[in-house]
Scaffold this active site. Structure first.
Site, PDB file in Angstrom:
ATOM      1  N   ARG A 115       1.376   4.069  -3.061  1.00  0.00           N
ATOM      2  CA  ARG A 115       1.081   5.469  -2.741  1.00  0.00           C
ATOM      3  C   ARG A 115       2.301   6.362  -2.937  1.00  0.00           C
ATOM      4  O   ARG A 115       2.192   7.490  -3.385  1.00  0.00           O
ATOM      5  CB  ARG A 115       0.562   5.580  -1.294  1.00  0.00           C
ATOM      6  CG  ARG A 115      -0.908   5.151  -1.179  1.00  0.00           C
ATOM      7  CD  ARG A 115      -1.258   4.867   0.263  1.00  0.00           C
ATOM      8  NE  ARG A 115      -2.660   4.578   0.470  1.00  0.00           N
ATOM      9  CZ  ARG A 115      -3.284   3.432   0.157  1.00  0.00           C
ATOM     10  NH1 ARG A 115      -2.605   2.463  -0.437  1.00  0.00           N
ATOM     11  NH2 ARG A 115      -4.566   3.261   0.405  1.00  0.00           N
ATOM     12  N   ARG A 142     -12.419 -14.399  -2.486  1.00  0.00           N
ATOM     13  CA  ARG A 142     -11.606 -15.040  -1.439  1.00  0.00           C
ATOM     14  C   ARG A 142     -12.405 -15.702  -0.334  1.00  0.00           C
ATOM     15  O   ARG A 142     -11.933 -16.659   0.268  1.00  0.00           O
ATOM     16  CB  ARG A 142     -10.669 -14.019  -0.790  1.00  0.00           C
ATOM     17  CG  ARG A 142      -9.433 -13.801  -1.555  1.00  0.00           C
ATOM     18  CD  ARG A 142      -8.466 -12.940  -0.764  1.00  0.00           C
ATOM     19  NE  ARG A 142      -7.432 -12.483  -1.682  1.00  0.00           N
ATOM     20  CZ  ARG A 142      -6.762 -11.356  -1.565  1.00  0.00           C
ATOM     21  NH1 ARG A 142      -7.001 -10.550  -0.551  1.00  0.00           N
ATOM     22  NH2 ARG A 142      -5.837 -11.030  -2.445  1.00  0.00           N
ATOM     23  N   ARG A 152      -2.684 -14.358  -2.598  1.00  0.00           N
ATOM     24  CA  ARG A 152      -2.919 -14.714  -1.190  1.00  0.00           C
ATOM     25  C   ARG A 152      -3.540 -16.105  -1.056  1.00  0.00           C
ATOM     26  O   ARG A 152      -3.374 -16.755  -0.032  1.00  0.00           O
ATOM     27  CB  ARG A 152      -3.750 -13.623  -0.484  1.00  0.00           C
ATOM     28  CG  ARG A 152      -2.978 -12.316  -0.440  1.00  0.00           C
ATOM     29  CD  ARG A 152      -3.344 -11.384   0.675  1.00  0.00           C
ATOM     30  NE  ARG A 152      -2.313 -10.351   0.766  1.00  0.00           N
ATOM     31  CZ  ARG A 152      -2.407  -9.118   0.290  1.00  0.00           C
ATOM     32  NH1 ARG A 152      -3.516  -8.704  -0.277  1.00  0.00           N
ATOM     33  NH2 ARG A 152      -1.390  -8.282   0.405  1.00  0.00           N
ATOM     34  N   ARG A 181     -13.564  -6.962 -11.416  1.00  0.00           N
ATOM     35  CA  ARG A 181     -13.848  -6.182 -10.196  1.00  0.00           C
ATOM     36  C   ARG A 181     -14.599  -4.888 -10.518  1.00  0.00           C
ATOM     37  O   ARG A 181     -14.476  -4.338 -11.613  1.00  0.00           O
ATOM     38  CB  ARG A 181     -12.527  -5.923  -9.447  1.00  0.00           C
ATOM     39  CG  ARG A 181     -11.892  -7.248  -9.019  1.00  0.00           C
ATOM     40  CD  ARG A 181     -10.538  -7.082  -8.398  1.00  0.00           C
ATOM     41  NE  ARG A 181     -10.599  -6.471  -7.084  1.00  0.00           N
ATOM     42  CZ  ARG A 181      -9.535  -6.214  -6.349  1.00  0.00           C
ATOM     43  NH1 ARG A 181      -8.322  -6.512  -6.809  1.00  0.00           N
ATOM     44  NH2 ARG A 181      -9.669  -5.667  -5.167  1.00  0.00           N
ATOM     45  N   ASP A 193      -6.964  -8.123   4.314  1.00  0.00           N
ATOM     46  CA  ASP A 193      -6.051  -8.886   3.453  1.00  0.00           C
ATOM     47  C   ASP A 193      -5.452 -10.105   4.155  1.00  0.00           C
ATOM     48  O   ASP A 193      -4.778 -10.915   3.527  1.00  0.00           O
ATOM     49  CB  ASP A 193      -4.916  -7.978   2.957  1.00  0.00           C
ATOM     50  CG  ASP A 193      -5.422  -6.957   1.949  1.00  0.00           C
ATOM     51  OD1 ASP A 193      -6.517  -7.158   1.389  1.00  0.00           O
ATOM     52  OD2 ASP A 193      -4.721  -5.956   1.734  1.00  0.00           O
ATOM     53  N   SER A 205     -13.533   0.999   2.432  1.00  0.00           N
ATOM     54  CA  SER A 205     -12.524   0.747   1.401  1.00  0.00           C
ATOM     55  C   SER A 205     -11.519   1.899   1.331  1.00  0.00           C
ATOM     56  O   SER A 205     -11.865   3.028   0.981  1.00  0.00           O
ATOM     57  CB  SER A 205     -13.187   0.579   0.032  1.00  0.00           C
ATOM     58  OG  SER A 205     -12.218   0.764  -0.981  1.00  0.00           O
ATOM     59  N   SER A 235       0.837  -1.205   0.000  1.00  0.00           N
ATOM     60  CA  SER A 235       0.000   0.000   0.000  1.00  0.00           C
ATOM     61  C   SER A 235       0.872   1.255   0.000  1.00  0.00           C
ATOM     62  O   SER A 235       0.617   2.205  -0.743  1.00  0.00           O
ATOM     63  CB  SER A 235      -0.878   0.025   1.257  1.00  0.00           C
ATOM     64  OG  SER A 235      -1.849  -0.974   1.184  1.00  0.00           O
ATOM     65  N   LYS A 283     -12.215  -9.215  -3.855  1.00  0.00           N
ATOM     66  CA  LYS A 283     -10.751  -9.075  -3.979  1.00  0.00           C
ATOM     67  C   LYS A 283     -10.246  -9.715  -5.283  1.00  0.00           C
ATOM     68  O   LYS A 283     -11.023  -9.996  -6.171  1.00  0.00           O
ATOM     69  CB  LYS A 283     -10.068  -9.684  -2.765  1.00  0.00           C
ATOM     70  CG  LYS A 283     -10.454  -8.999  -1.468  1.00  0.00           C
ATOM     71  CD  LYS A 283      -9.951  -7.569  -1.425  1.00  0.00           C
ATOM     72  CE  LYS A 283     -10.510  -6.820  -0.242  1.00  0.00           C
ATOM     73  NZ  LYS A 283     -10.301  -5.390  -0.317  1.00  0.00           N
ATOM     74  N   GLY A 309      -5.911  -3.636  -7.919  1.00  0.00           N
ATOM     75  CA  GLY A 309      -7.081  -2.805  -7.633  1.00  0.00           C
ATOM     76  C   GLY A 309      -6.650  -1.458  -7.082  1.00  0.00           C
ATOM     77  O   GLY A 309      -7.216  -0.416  -7.417  1.00  0.00           O
TER      78      GLY A 309
END
Ligand code: S3P
Length: 442
Positions: free
Chosen positions: A29, A353, A399, A125, A322, A170, A25, A349, A97
């Protein structure tokens, strides 16, 4: 299809020190915000995974200079909306995503049409969750297939500020709107259900005008366009989402101990630690530090084979979203019946999942009760798998692959797990670290 990972043996006890790859993340960013800064920014320990490389590729296509050196990455930003590109540009967010949704926020002032595409998983998605609020700023979107990639964006010359209610918890939606607000002449107001707050912490560090009022359930965020964003260097800490697989591996392996160095323990991400501890796991934090608003620490885990079931409080959902898959695995080995509710987001996801998690536990011989937004897991502390288990066709969800690997190493059985390459999405060193832990004690 490439060869599967084959695991026929449980992992032996271990006592090791590891370092996991950089936080995904924060890496994405940093790339996106450095592209909006004036001048050269550097990041150290940037996660070099496919999602982050896709972010780098994306800003390069938008005319931003990026240099990758051995120890760091350098981005030369041209200021807010300083992108430079030709008409009908195609950007590829691949599997990410976070990239797909956040980059749209930065493009709401684009004067030329841009097409955004993604891989098979991302194309399943929902993008309306960001295009609806971004449309309120004045950006125009068109889809070929309703609310799914590919989409086309054409920005607005004069984006307005908006009022936005983020009700899913989210961080991608919240962050996309916050990035869009950098381009709006008026203030943007966001009421957001709690979710990870890396964007807020970076905005604050970068002195972007930001006010936050917190209540128990919501954050009320006000963002104003800054005059400029100064270039900034960043040392990316380890990813708690990657660490989570090793927390469960160590907890479920007798007589073992693991120290994971330098992990981001931002409280909006530590649900996994809180839940595992409530279940009886032995996890402690050492050497805590603050870094540019983030919290960082080493994580010590000792085995704890007598886990208790949990009725997981919904307030923790967004801080464990996650990590839930691997937490399900801990619940499968716990004494009693565990219950996780209000988790329909888990089916939104990289793959569905929640359904997959349940399916894998069933293959292992664990009974589950699955609904659209909850799962009940009937734990078996003495579970010993003796059959062959094949895991494939899971939309290459990294994952799912890693959860299955940890299941194989802790529960026995003969496992064939396909799509090894999926780890490159978020945690390229995953199998190397497994090897390191599985080698002879030091
Ligand atoms: C992320 C937010 C979460 C998470 C994803 C990364 C982010 O997604 O699942 O892996 O970096 O903002 P949602 O915002 O869809 O919950």
């Amino acid at each position: 299809m490439t060869k599967p990972l084959i695991i026929n043996k449980k992992i032996k006890f271990f006592n090791k020190i590891i370092k996991v790859d950089g936080d995904k993340s924060l890496s994405i960013r940093w790339v996106l915000l450095a592209s909006q800064a004036n001048g050269k920014s550097k990041a150290f320990n940037l996660l070099m995974s496919e999602d982050v490389l896709a972010a780098i590729e994306t800003i390069k296509k938008l005319g931003i200079k990026v240099k990758i050196f051995k120890n760091y990455c350098e981005i030369g930003g041209n200021g807010i909306n300083g992108f430079n590109y030709k008409n009908n540009l195609i950007l590829n967010a691949k599997n990410s995503g976070t990239l797909g949704r956040l980059i749209l926020g930065l493009l709401i002032r684009s004067s030329k049409k841009i097409k955004l595409v993604g891989d098979r998983s991302l194309s399943k998605r929902d993008f309306s969750r960001v295009t609806i609020p971004l449309n309120k700023f004045g950006a125009k979107f068109s889809y070929k297939l309703k609310n799914r990639l590919p989409l086309t964006i054409l920005g607005s010359k004069f984006p307005k500020g908006i009022n936005y209610f983020e009700n899913k918890g989210s961080a991608q939606c919240k962050s996309s709107v916050m990035l869009a607000a950098l381009n709006a002449s008026e203030t943007t107001f966001i009421k957001a259900k709690k979710s990870r707050n890396h964007t807020e912490l970076l905005f604050r560090y970068l002195k972007i005008p930001l006010k936050i009022k917190k209540t128990k359930k919501y954050d009320f965020i006000k963002v104003k366009q800054p005059k400029e964003i100064r270039a900034f260097n960043y040392q990316i800490p380890g990813d708690i989402s990657s660490s989570a697989f090793f927390m469960v591996l160590t907890t479920l392996t007798k007589d073992s101990k693991l120290l994971i160095k330098n992990v981001n323990i931002n409280p909006s991400r530590t649900g996994v630690i809180k839940i595992l501890k409530k279940m009886g796991a032995k996890i402690s934090l050492k050497n805590k530090k603050n870094y540019k608003g983030e919290k960082i620490s080493d994580i010590m885990i000792k085995s704890s084979v007598n886990l208790k079931a949990i009725n997981c409080p919904s307030e923790l959902n967004s801080s464990v979203i996650d990590e839930l898959l691997v937490v399900f695995l801990a619940a499968a080995k716990a004494k009693g019946v565990s219950y996780f509710k209000n988790i329909s987001e888990l089916n939104q996801k990289e793959s569905p999942r929640l359904n997959w998690g349940s399916k894998i536990l069933n293959m292992m011989g664990i009974k589950t009760k699955l609904t659209k937004n909850s799962i009940t897991i009937y734990g078996q502390p003495n579970l010993q798998i003796n059959k062959k288990i094949i895991i494939k066709n899971f939309l290459k969800d990294h994952r799912i692959f890693m959860m299955s690997t940890i299941a194989a190493l802790t529960c026995g059985g003969q496992w064939n797990i396909y799509n090894k390459d999926s780890i490159n999405t978020s945690f390229p060193s995953f199998l190397k670290i497994i090897k390191q832990i599985n080698s002879k004690p030091l």
